[in-house]
Design an enzyme around this catalytic site. Structure first.
Site, short mmCIF file in Angstrom:
data_model
loop_
_atom_site.label_atom_id
_atom_site.label_comp_id
_atom_site.label_asym_id
_atom_site.label_seq_id
_atom_site.Cartn_x
_atom_site.Cartn_y
_atom_site.Cartn_z
N HIS A 72 0.83 -1.20 0.00
CA HIS A 72 0.00 0.00 0.00
C HIS A 72 0.87 1.25 0.00
CE1 HIS A 72 -3.84 -2.00 1.86
NE2 HIS A 72 -3.42 -2.60 0.76
N TYR A 201 -9.11 4.46 8.18
CA TYR A 201 -9.16 4.78 9.62
C TYR A 201 -10.28 5.80 9.80
CZ TYR A 201 -4.60 2.54 10.45
OH TYR A 201 -3.57 1.64 10.57
N PRO A 293 -3.03 -0.27 19.19
CA PRO A 293 -2.82 -0.77 17.83
C PRO A 293 -3.01 0.26 16.71
CG PRO A 293 -4.91 -1.56 18.72
CD PRO A 293 -4.21 -0.86 19.84
N LYS A 297 2.12 -0.45 15.07
CA LYS A 297 3.55 -0.40 15.35
C LYS A 297 4.13 -1.59 16.12
CE LYS A 297 4.52 3.30 13.30
NZ LYS A 297 4.65 2.82 11.94
N TYR A 385 3.90 6.67 10.03
CA TYR A 385 3.15 5.46 9.72
C TYR A 385 4.01 4.44 8.97
CZ TYR A 385 -0.83 2.47 8.81
OH TYR A 385 -1.68 1.40 8.79
P1 FAD Z 1 4.20 -11.83 21.35
O1 FAD Z 1 3.68 -11.88 19.96
O2 FAD Z 1 3.26 -11.57 22.46
O3 FAD Z 1 4.98 -13.18 21.60
C1 FAD Z 1 5.41 -13.57 22.89
C2 FAD Z 1 5.51 -15.07 22.94
O4 FAD Z 1 6.02 -15.45 24.21
C3 FAD Z 1 4.17 -15.74 22.78
O5 FAD Z 1 4.23 -16.73 21.79
C4 FAD Z 1 3.87 -16.30 24.17
O6 FAD Z 1 3.10 -17.49 24.10
C5 FAD Z 1 5.27 -16.54 24.69
N1 FAD Z 1 5.34 -16.56 26.15
C6 FAD Z 1 4.69 -15.77 27.03
N2 FAD Z 1 5.00 -16.09 28.30
C7 FAD Z 1 5.88 -17.11 28.23
C8 FAD Z 1 6.54 -17.88 29.21
N3 FAD Z 1 6.35 -17.65 30.50
N4 FAD Z 1 7.36 -18.86 28.80
C9 FAD Z 1 7.56 -19.12 27.49
N5 FAD Z 1 6.93 -18.41 26.50
C10 FAD Z 1 6.11 -17.41 26.87
N6 FAD Z 1 1.49 -4.72 15.48
C11 FAD Z 1 1.87 -4.19 14.28
O7 FAD Z 1 3.07 -3.95 14.08
N7 FAD Z 1 0.98 -3.93 13.27
C12 FAD Z 1 -0.34 -4.17 13.42
O8 FAD Z 1 -1.10 -3.97 12.49
C13 FAD Z 1 -0.79 -4.68 14.71
N8 FAD Z 1 -2.09 -4.95 14.92
C14 FAD Z 1 -2.47 -5.58 16.08
C15 FAD Z 1 -3.80 -5.90 16.24
C16 FAD Z 1 -4.20 -6.56 17.39
C17 FAD Z 1 -5.65 -6.90 17.54
C18 FAD Z 1 -3.25 -6.92 18.41
C19 FAD Z 1 -3.67 -7.66 19.65
C20 FAD Z 1 -1.93 -6.58 18.24
C21 FAD Z 1 -1.53 -5.92 17.10
N9 FAD Z 1 -0.19 -5.58 16.89
C22 FAD Z 1 0.19 -4.99 15.72
C23 FAD Z 1 0.81 -5.86 17.93
C24 FAD Z 1 1.62 -7.12 17.65
O9 FAD Z 1 0.77 -8.22 17.47
C25 FAD Z 1 2.59 -7.38 18.81
O10 FAD Z 1 3.28 -6.18 19.09
C26 FAD Z 1 3.60 -8.48 18.47
O11 FAD Z 1 2.98 -9.73 18.49
C27 FAD Z 1 4.76 -8.48 19.47
O12 FAD Z 1 5.60 -9.57 19.27
P2 FAD Z 1 6.42 -10.22 20.45
O13 FAD Z 1 7.15 -11.35 19.85
O14 FAD Z 1 7.18 -9.16 21.16
O15 FAD Z 1 5.34 -10.71 21.50
C1 DHB Z 2 -4.49 -3.84 11.29
C2 DHB Z 2 -4.24 -3.65 12.63
C3 DHB Z 2 -3.87 -2.40 13.06
O1 DHB Z 2 -3.59 -2.20 14.35
C4 DHB Z 2 -3.76 -1.34 12.17
O2 DHB Z 2 -3.43 -0.11 12.64
C5 DHB Z 2 -4.00 -1.55 10.85
C6 DHB Z 2 -4.37 -2.81 10.40
C7 DHB Z 2 -4.89 -5.19 10.82
O3 DHB Z 2 -5.01 -6.09 11.67
O4 DHB Z 2 -5.12 -5.37 9.64
#
Ligand code: FAD
Ligand code: DHB
Length: 393
Positions: A72, A201, A293, A297, A385
């Protein structure tokens, strides 16, 4: 057992880091508490910054994203239903983002981890960290009914917001900055074509809405809701009606309704913990910071963290220098705080907050209308963004 780096958590931060370390010839083990299918099945992020796509290219795991990801060059904003477009590519000298679901990224990471023979232990229970401030820390866990432990040089907590790593750091050494919003995002996935080519948005008197997608035939939609909302109270028809009311007629006219196959509520929260290190424990991704969200980021910050950290570890193992490792926290936090600010700001100008009055709404609308009409304001939005640049060393 002995390894160089023990990584807690096999989410995006943990697996990107393990692959980066493999590329640098550094040994690691990844301990994940859930099953692989659960980690890959979680429906979360959808928007990848160029730094994330570039890292996938560098690691040789971008073939599917290149084929299936949707590039995009801009986004749409709707203010009380009236839309305008922000052209990222034109405003930033060509930058774009890619819409490619986090579950697809997780699949690509886990397949590469398999092919490269990385040591990932799924369903690792009761993971515990000790001797973190000593020369050789220890990580213990249970799996298959047995106790296991590994000695290592460093531990990296990639275990997300609910993980164990952050809580190992003595509270007097860790400063937390937190903001809780009394809001959640109710999100659905449905196999219907998206209403627009790029995201919308929408800031509306009734609350925020977001039209996103996963593919030309799969849509992802969100509406803001109170934190304590019950999913059962949102049958599909009610969701579609509310979404369309908030998007406004121009966009709603293009929404194709259909049965949802995923529906969940995610709370909105800002959190930063400083420093992102204690002794031989480093924190990366959601374990150290959370963003609401709205700016998309979270996943991308996890990626910049592990790029910085892998550079520090690579330097340490190649010539014994700790300089980059010592700078990790400050370097990562500089980018994290800018993304925190952007996510907080984008949330503040687009959502309806419980305490808001008519004056507050007028100010929000004025700010969004300013963006509509100002190239400078659109450039600031676009730059943030698409993702701020990584710093060099
Ligand atoms: P996590 O993905 O949380 O991974 C952590 C891992 O550690 C998990 O697999 C968990 O099971 C494991 N764990 C936890 N505790 C333990 C333990 N005690 N022992 C062993 N393992 C453990 N981000 C974006 O950049 N763009 C987006 O569009 C966006 N949209 C989002 C929409 C939604 C609805 C949500 C909920 C989040 C969104 N995010 C987005 C955020 C993004 O999903 C997270 O920031 C990202 O997953 C972070 O990655 P991480 O590996 O740090 O943590
Ligand atoms: C999506 C999630 C977001 O947090 C965002 O800002 C844009 C798109 C998505 O899940 O597609």
């Amino acid at each position: 057992m002995r390894t160089q780096v023990a990584i807690i958590g096999a989410g995006p931060a943990g697996l990107f880091l393990a692959l980066l370390l493999r590329e640098a010839g550094v040994d690691s083990i990844v301990l994940e508490k859930h099953k692989r299918a659960y980690v890959e099945g979680r429906v979360r992020a959808g928007v990848l910054e160029q730094i994330t796509v570039d890292l996938m290219e560098r690691l040789g795991i971008a073939a599917r994203a290149r084929r299936e990801g949707l590039v995009h060059g801009g986004t749409n904003l709707a203010v009380g239903g009236s839309r305008f477009h922000v052209d990222f590519a034109e405003l930033t000298g060509g930058a774009t983002i890619m819409v490619y679901g986090q579950s697809e990224v997780m699949r690509d990471l886990a397949e590469a981890a398999d092919q490269r023979g990385l040591n990932i232990v799924y369903e690792a229970e009761q993971v515990s960290l000790s001797d973190v401030d000593q020369e050789i820390p220890l990580v213990a866990w249970r799996s298959g009914g047995l106790e296991h432990q590994v000695r290592c040089d460093f531990i990296v907590g990639c275990d997300g917001y609910h993980g164990v790593s952050r809580s190992c750091i003595p509270s007097k050494l860790l400063q937390s900055y937190e903001r809780l919003y009394p809001l959640g995002w109710l999100g659905i996935l449905a196999d219907v074509p998206p209403c627009e080519k790029e995201l919308v948005y929408a800031s509306h008197e009734r609350g925020f809405a977001l039209a996103s997608m996963r593919s030309p035939t799969r849509s992802r939609y969100y509406i803001q809701c109170p934190l304590d909302e019950k999913i059962d109270e949102w049958p599909d028809e009610r969701f579609w009606d509310e979404l369309c009311a908030r998007l406004g007629d121009e966009t709603a006219g293009k929404v194709t309704r259909g049965p949802s196959f995923e529906k969940s509520i995610a709370p909105l929260r800002s959190l930063v913990c400083e420093p992102m290190r204690w002794g031989r424990l480093f924190l990366a991704g959601d374990a150290a910071h959370i963003v609401p969200p709205t700016g998309a980021k979270g996943l991308n910050l996890a990626v910049s963290d592990v790029i910085y950290l892998s550079e520090g570890l690579e330097r340490f193992y190649s010539n014994g220098s700790r300089a980059l490792l010592d700078r990790y926290s400050a370097r990562a936090l500089a980018r994290v705080w800018k993304a925190e600010r952007f996510s907080w700001w984008f949330t503040s100008v687009t959502h309806r907050f419980p305490q808001m009055d008519a004056f507050d709404r007028k100010i929000q609308v004025a700010e969004l209308e300013y963006i509509r009409n100002s190239r400078a304001a659109q450039t600031a939005l676009a730059e943030n963004y698409v993702g701020l640049p990584l710093t060099r060393h």
